[in-house]
Design an enzyme around this catalytic site. Structure first.
Site, PDB file in Angstrom:
ATOM      1  CE  LYS A  92      -4.059   1.937   0.223  1.00 55.04           C
ATOM      2  NZ  LYS A  92      -3.598   2.852  -0.839  1.00 55.04           N
ATOM      3  CD  GLN A 113       3.173   4.614   2.375  1.00 56.75           C
ATOM      4  OE1 GLN A 113       3.790   5.515   1.823  1.00 56.75           O
ATOM      5  NE2 GLN A 113       2.019   4.812   2.982  1.00 56.75           N
ATOM      6  CE  LYS A 116       3.927   7.766   5.630  1.00 57.52           C
ATOM      7  NZ  LYS A 116       3.812   8.626   4.432  1.00 57.52           N
ATOM      8  CE  LYS A 128       4.638   7.343  -1.942  1.00 54.25           C
ATOM      9  NZ  LYS A 128       3.666   7.749  -0.897  1.00 54.25           N
ATOM     10  N   GLY A 167      -2.935   8.051  -4.406  1.00 55.67           N
ATOM     11  CA  GLY A 167      -2.313   9.247  -4.965  1.00 55.67           C
ATOM     12  C   GLY A 167      -1.163   9.728  -4.104  1.00 55.67           C
ATOM     13  CG  ASP A 168       3.053  10.921  -2.983  1.00 53.09           C
ATOM     14  OD1 ASP A 168       2.835  10.809  -1.767  1.00 53.09           O
ATOM     15  OD2 ASP A 168       4.087  11.439  -3.430  1.00 53.09           O
ATOM     16  CB  THR A 211      -2.395  13.595   4.299  1.00 52.31           C
ATOM     17  OG1 THR A 211      -2.636  12.422   3.524  1.00 52.31           O
ATOM     18  CG2 THR A 211      -0.949  13.593   4.741  1.00 52.31           C
ATOM     19  CG  ASN A 243      -5.671  17.243  -1.977  1.00 49.80           C
ATOM     20  OD1 ASN A 243      -6.164  18.301  -2.339  1.00 49.80           O
ATOM     21  ND2 ASN A 243      -6.094  16.077  -2.409  1.00 49.80           N
ATOM     22  CB  SER A 380      -5.571   4.792   1.727  1.00 49.94           C
ATOM     23  OG  SER A 380      -5.422   5.917   0.900  1.00 49.94           O
TER      24      SER A 380
END
Length: 448
Positions: A92, A113, A116, A128, A167-168, A211, A243, A380
């Protein structure tokens, strides 16, 4: 300094293999320096080669992305997906479309990640991806053609039980929609393979805000526990204007702070009256414009060339929400000299090692990215759950779950720091708490 012989040996191997990948090495060393105390109590980790396996991705996919621009010219970009660790769940992590994307950048993001996702308490592994494609200045039709070509290859490697991208940077609702549409077309299935989707086709309320809101929930809880304080009456400096930054500004303002800056890659704006969110959202979310337009529309606001100058603004709290390594040691000292006592990270690894040293030497409350910005991937994960149940939760229900997750991350980080290291050290605590869960799962599953 690395002192444990096992940790030193594995880091030397990483340096030998990936010495040219500076962002990845930076991320690995930060984790290694903070988790050393764990190995005294857990010799099974060395016996099972946990570190050797942890720093090596399970899979790295690199591919060509050909597409045709509006003038009929063929363009070719590079695509990446790093599937780093699936010990506690499917891979993820977001997709980033930006000219600075390289394999080293994607690897560092994927490595971060792992921890996290572990900290959220949800069953998600670390991954990622992205491309060096830049959607800025491109038409909707060009972005669609690129996304369709990108997904034509990526779809071979992902799935709702395998790898669920999101998304990023530069991958928002438009890009996720195009990517999801192409996946559905190619696979002939409607599944929760991407998160950050539109509400009309499986997205979750609160995901857009997650976020930024999560960053503020984390900061507020850390302030409450460690300083008996809050956002109320504080002056806040925020970098970025995507965002994460926009909704961090929104939530910090709602919690009683005055946010006086926003930035993009060209420069920053300073508004002594507090950022006008309606104007900022119109410029960035509706028009995809430049931050300089804010000063043209808001009386009293000033635009400055050079985005890093934002750290010269006097503040109580700094929330970096732009990109990696945006604060170095000099800028961190500037923040401290100007009265900043709290830095919590909304972007991934925005502080260099020199900056972190400045925070620690000056008693700055420091919330590392892997903990402070985990709200996005947390929601997410909640979107994945809703997709599996074929239902939608209300905004307030998702928001309450998000707030609870971020408060739990603070608590678990402080518990780990107290047990293994320096009490109150949120960075060490986050790294240890995230690591132990993954390490235990890796040991239990054998040498794979």
């Amino acid at each position: 300094m690395l002192t444990d012989e096992y940790v030193k040996r594995v880091y030397a191997q990483v340096e030998q293999r990936d010495g040219d990948q500076k962002e990845f090495l930076q991320a690995v060393r930060e984790v290694f320096e903070t988790i050393e105390p764990v190995f005294k109590d857990h010799p099974q980790y060395e016996a099972a080669g946990v570190l050797e396996r942890l720093v090596e991705p399970e899979r790295v996919v690199k591919f060509r992305v050909p597409w045709v621009d509006d003038e009929g010219h063929v363009q070719v970009n590079r695509g990446y997906r790093v599937q780093f660790n699936s010990a506690i769940g499917p891979y993820k992590g977001g997709l980033r479309f930006h000219p600075t994307v390289t394999e080293a950048v994607i690897k560092f993001l994927g490595f971060e990640q792992i921890f996290k996702n572990s900290l959220t308490g949800l069953p998600m592994g670390g991954g990622k991806g992205g491309s060096d494609f830049n959607p800025k200045g491109r038409s909707d039709a060009e972005v669609m053609r690129f996304c369709q070509s990108f997904m034509t290859e990526l779809q071979r490697h992902i799935g709702q039980f395998t790898d669920v991208p999101a998304g990023d940077i530069n991958v928002g609702a438009r890009e996720i929609g195009f990517l999801f549409g192409q996946y559905k077309r190619l696979r002939n299935e409607f599944s929760g393979v991407l998160t950050g989707k539109g509400l009309e086709f499986g997205g979750s309320l609160t995901r857009t805000e997650a976020t930024g809101y999560g960053l503020c929930y984390y900061t507020q809880e850390a302030l409450r526990v460690l300083r008996n304080d809050s956002f109320e009456g504080k002056t806040v400096v925020v970098s970025g204007s995507g965002n994460v930054a926009i909704f961090a500004i929104e939530k910090a303002t709602a919690l009683g702070a005055k946010v006086v800056t926003a930035s993009d890659s060209n420069g920053y704006v300073y508004d002594p009256n507090g950022i006008d969110l309606d104007v900022l959202k119109d410029i960035k979310l509706n028009k995809r414009g430049r931050i300089s337009e804010y000063a043209e529309r808001v009386d009293g606001a000033t635009y400055f060339e050079g985005c890093r100058g934002v750290w010269s603004v006097k503040c109580d709290i700094a929330l970096p929400c732009a990109t990696q390594n945006e604060i170095d040691g000099t800028e961190a000292q500037m923040l401290v000299d100007n009265g900043c006592t709290v830095v919590c990270e909304g972007s991934n690894m925005p502080s260099t090692p020199d900056a972190i040293e400045v925070y620690q030497n000056n008693n700055v409350l420091y919330g590392p990215a892997k903990a402070a910005n985990a709200g996005g991937v947390a929601v997410s994960g909640l979107e994945m759950s809703q997709n599996s149940y074929r239902l939608s939760w209300t905004f307030d229900e998702v928001d309450a779950r998000l707030k609870g997750i971020m408060e739990e991350i603070v608590a678990n980080s402080l518990d780990a720091a107290k047990k293994y290291g320096d009490e109150g050290d949120l960075m060490q605590g986050a790294n240890i708490a995230g690591f132990i869960k993954v390490a235990d799962a890796m040991v239990a599953q054998g040498i794979i």
